[in-house]
Motif scaffolding. Structure first.
Motif: not given
Length: 108
Positions: A72, A75-76, A78-79, A85, A87, A89, A92-93, A96
């Protein structure tokens, strides 16, 4: 992550989830030992002990792995680095979880 609560009732202890899953009940009867024996019902102390153990087990089972927490964070970061921002959820999940699986395969 859902919250798990232990709620006492007059004849039971309830392990309740806030995410809509059905609760688990641990019934007790201190007044009638024969009923307790025939129906496999706990004493109040044993019911509370069993409900606490069950809630603890559920809480520990749902605790994220160190690999998932690391994923996580990746991913955060990278965002933010790529200004993504927006992206969704769900994506993103998924990222991860894929990173977590990759990290788990590298584990000795």
């Amino acid at each position: 992550m859902s919250t798990i609560r232990l709620i006492g009732h007059p004849e039971s202890f309830e392990v309740r989830y806030d995410d809509g899953r059905p609760s688990a009940y641990f019934y007790f009867d201190d007044a009638n030992p024969l009923r307790r024996q025939l129906q496999g019902i706990y004493t109040k102390d044993k019911a509370l002990e069993a409900a606490r153990a069950f809630a603890r087990q559920e809480r520990d089972r749902r605790r994220p792995s160190p690999e998932l927490l690391c994923a996580w964070k990746v991913v955060e970061d990278w965002k933010q680095t790529h200004n993504l921002n927006f992206l969704p959820p769900r994506i993103a999940e998924d990222l991860a979880q894929r990173i977590e699986q990759a990290l788990l395969t590298l584990r000795p």
